[in-house]
Structures are given as structure tokens and as C-alpha cells.
Write a protein that holds these residues in place. Sequence first.
Motif, short mmCIF file in Angstrom:
data_model
loop_
_atom_site.label_atom_id
_atom_site.label_comp_id
_atom_site.label_asym_id
_atom_site.label_seq_id
_atom_site.Cartn_x
_atom_site.Cartn_y
_atom_site.Cartn_z
N THR A 95 0.83 -1.17 0.03
CA THR A 95 0.24 0.15 -0.04
C THR A 95 0.84 1.21 -0.10
O THR A 95 1.86 1.22 0.60
N SER A 96 0.26 2.30 -0.71
CA SER A 96 0.98 3.73 -0.67
C SER A 96 0.00 4.62 0.06
O SER A 96 -1.07 4.90 -0.55
N GLU A 97 0.53 5.02 1.09
CA GLU A 97 -0.28 5.94 1.98
C GLU A 97 0.41 7.36 2.15
O GLU A 97 1.57 7.43 1.81
N PRO A 98 -0.52 8.41 2.39
CA PRO A 98 0.13 9.82 2.81
C PRO A 98 1.15 9.59 3.79
O PRO A 98 0.83 8.66 4.64
N CYS A 99 2.25 10.51 3.79
CA CYS A 99 3.13 10.21 4.79
C CYS A 99 2.41 10.90 6.16
O CYS A 99 1.99 12.19 6.07
N ARG A 100 2.72 10.46 7.38
CA ARG A 100 1.99 10.97 8.44
C ARG A 100 3.14 10.93 9.74
O ARG A 100 2.97 10.30 10.53
N GLY A 101 4.24 11.98 9.29
CA GLY A 101 5.25 11.92 10.33
C GLY A 101 5.89 10.52 10.74
O GLY A 101 6.36 10.11 9.94
N ARG A 102 5.91 10.22 12.17
CA ARG A 102 6.49 9.26 12.51
C ARG A 102 5.61 7.73 12.63
O ARG A 102 5.81 7.09 13.34
N THR A 103 4.47 8.08 12.02
CA THR A 103 3.64 6.73 12.10
C THR A 103 3.46 6.33 10.52
O THR A 103 3.91 7.16 9.83
N TRP A 104 2.73 5.09 10.49
CA TRP A 104 2.63 4.49 9.14
C TRP A 104 1.42 3.50 9.26
O TRP A 104 1.49 2.74 10.50
N TYR A 105 0.49 3.53 8.75
CA TYR A 105 -0.83 2.55 8.82
C TYR A 105 -1.62 2.67 7.55
O TYR A 105 -1.63 3.69 6.76
N PRO A 106 -2.25 1.65 7.28
CA PRO A 106 -3.22 1.60 6.08
C PRO A 106 -4.38 2.48 6.36
O PRO A 106 -4.89 2.53 7.64
N SER A 107 -4.87 3.10 5.43
CA SER A 107 -6.10 4.02 5.49
C SER A 107 -6.95 4.06 4.23
O SER A 107 -6.37 3.61 3.10
N ILE A 108 -8.24 4.66 4.37
CA ILE A 108 -8.68 4.79 2.98
C ILE A 108 -8.11 5.68 2.22
O ILE A 108 -8.53 5.88 1.07
N ASP A 109 -7.31 6.39 2.62
CA ASP A 109 -6.41 7.35 1.69
C ASP A 109 -5.45 6.71 0.77
O ASP A 109 -4.48 7.25 0.21
N GLY A 110 -5.06 5.34 1.14
CA GLY A 110 -4.03 4.75 0.56
C GLY A 110 -4.52 3.99 -0.71
O GLY A 110 -5.73 3.88 -1.08
N TYR A 111 -3.63 3.40 -1.55
CA TYR A 111 -3.81 2.75 -2.64
C TYR A 111 -3.18 1.43 -2.64
O TYR A 111 -1.94 1.47 -1.86
N TRP A 112 -3.70 0.39 -2.77
CA TRP A 112 -3.38 -1.01 -2.80
C TRP A 112 -3.44 -1.63 -3.81
O TRP A 112 -4.26 -1.54 -4.74
N GLY A 113 -2.67 -2.86 -3.98
CA GLY A 113 -2.75 -3.67 -4.96
C GLY A 113 -3.73 -4.90 -4.95
O GLY A 113 -4.66 -5.03 -4.05
N GLN A 114 -3.74 -5.82 -5.74
CA GLN A 114 -4.72 -6.94 -5.65
C GLN A 114 -4.30 -8.15 -4.49
O GLN A 114 -5.25 -8.88 -4.12
N GLY A 115 -3.03 -7.78 -3.91
CA GLY A 115 -2.57 -8.68 -2.81
C GLY A 115 -2.16 -10.06 -3.21
O GLY A 115 -2.17 -10.50 -4.41
N THR A 116 -1.33 -10.71 -2.47
CA THR A 116 -0.80 -11.98 -2.70
C THR A 116 -0.91 -13.00 -1.33
O THR A 116 -0.68 -12.30 -0.19
N GLN A 117 -1.52 -14.08 -1.70
CA GLN A 117 -1.66 -15.00 -0.44
C GLN A 117 -0.37 -15.60 0.25
O GLN A 117 0.29 -16.14 -0.79
N VAL A 118 -0.35 -15.56 1.41
CA VAL A 118 0.69 -16.17 2.08
C VAL A 118 -0.05 -17.41 2.98
O VAL A 118 -0.86 -16.70 3.73
N THR A 119 0.40 -18.71 2.93
CA THR A 119 -0.15 -19.72 3.93
C THR A 119 0.96 -20.40 4.48
O THR A 119 2.07 -20.85 3.72
N VAL A 120 0.95 -20.58 5.62
CA VAL A 120 1.85 -21.15 6.53
C VAL A 120 1.34 -22.34 7.16
O VAL A 120 0.40 -22.13 7.78
N SER A 121 1.82 -23.36 6.80
CA SER A 121 1.36 -24.75 7.66
C SER A 121 2.07 -25.04 8.83
O SER A 121 3.39 -24.79 8.76
N SER A 122 1.52 -25.64 9.80
CA SER A 122 2.33 -25.92 10.94
C SER A 122 2.96 -27.47 10.65
O SER A 122 2.36 -28.28 9.81
#
Length: 122
Positions: A95-122
Amino acid sequence: VRLVESGGGSVQAGGSLRLSCSASGLSASSRCMGWFRQASGKKREEVAGFDAHGSTIYKDSVKGRFTVSKDSAKNTLSLQMNNLKPEDTAKYYCTSEPCRGRTWYPSIDGYWGQGTQVTVSS
């Protein structure tokens, strides 16, 4: 704006994966990039990202195991994930977000892709 993630897959606990993200159509200098994930039936949660000063921010549960890196010249972002655990299983989004000082978090103002699945089995 286009972000394309790659590198997901299925691994056993303790294994490693490296996710990559290629971004285009936006000015990287005014945006702060990072990764969030969303497991099935759960809320979205931030994983790692860069703040406005270029410092990295990590979710507590991935500290010491995940490393986020970027190549600003190429507009790419990576996430090296080591010692993966079953609880890391999720779809990971760049995700690409507006820069917010010393923090970072995803928000509705961000752009993101289609995602990629990660599956970890025990």
C-alpha cells in the motif's frame, strides 16, 4: 495508480518468503509505502511500513522476523519474511499511504494492489 504484488505462496512453519511490490503512477516522494495483511474473517492489520522520515515501523509480532525495504528509484517495495508462523497466514497487500510523520498505517487514503496470498502450515 497501480501496485502489483508478487512472491506469495505456501510454506511450512519456520520457512521464508519474499514479497515484492512494483508501484507506478504515483509520486513516491510524497507517499509512504508499506504492507498490510488480512486473514480470512479478520480485520486488516498493518505489518510494516516506512514513516515520513524513512524509518521502518513494524507490527510487534513480526519484529525480528520480517524486514521491509524499498528502492525509491525503481518504486519497488519488498518484504522479507523469515521464521514464518501459521498466524502469519493472510493475504498481503502493498500500500502507498500519505506520509504521516513518525507513524505509518493503512487507511482509506491509501492505494493498494490485488494482494498476494501467504499460507503457512504447521
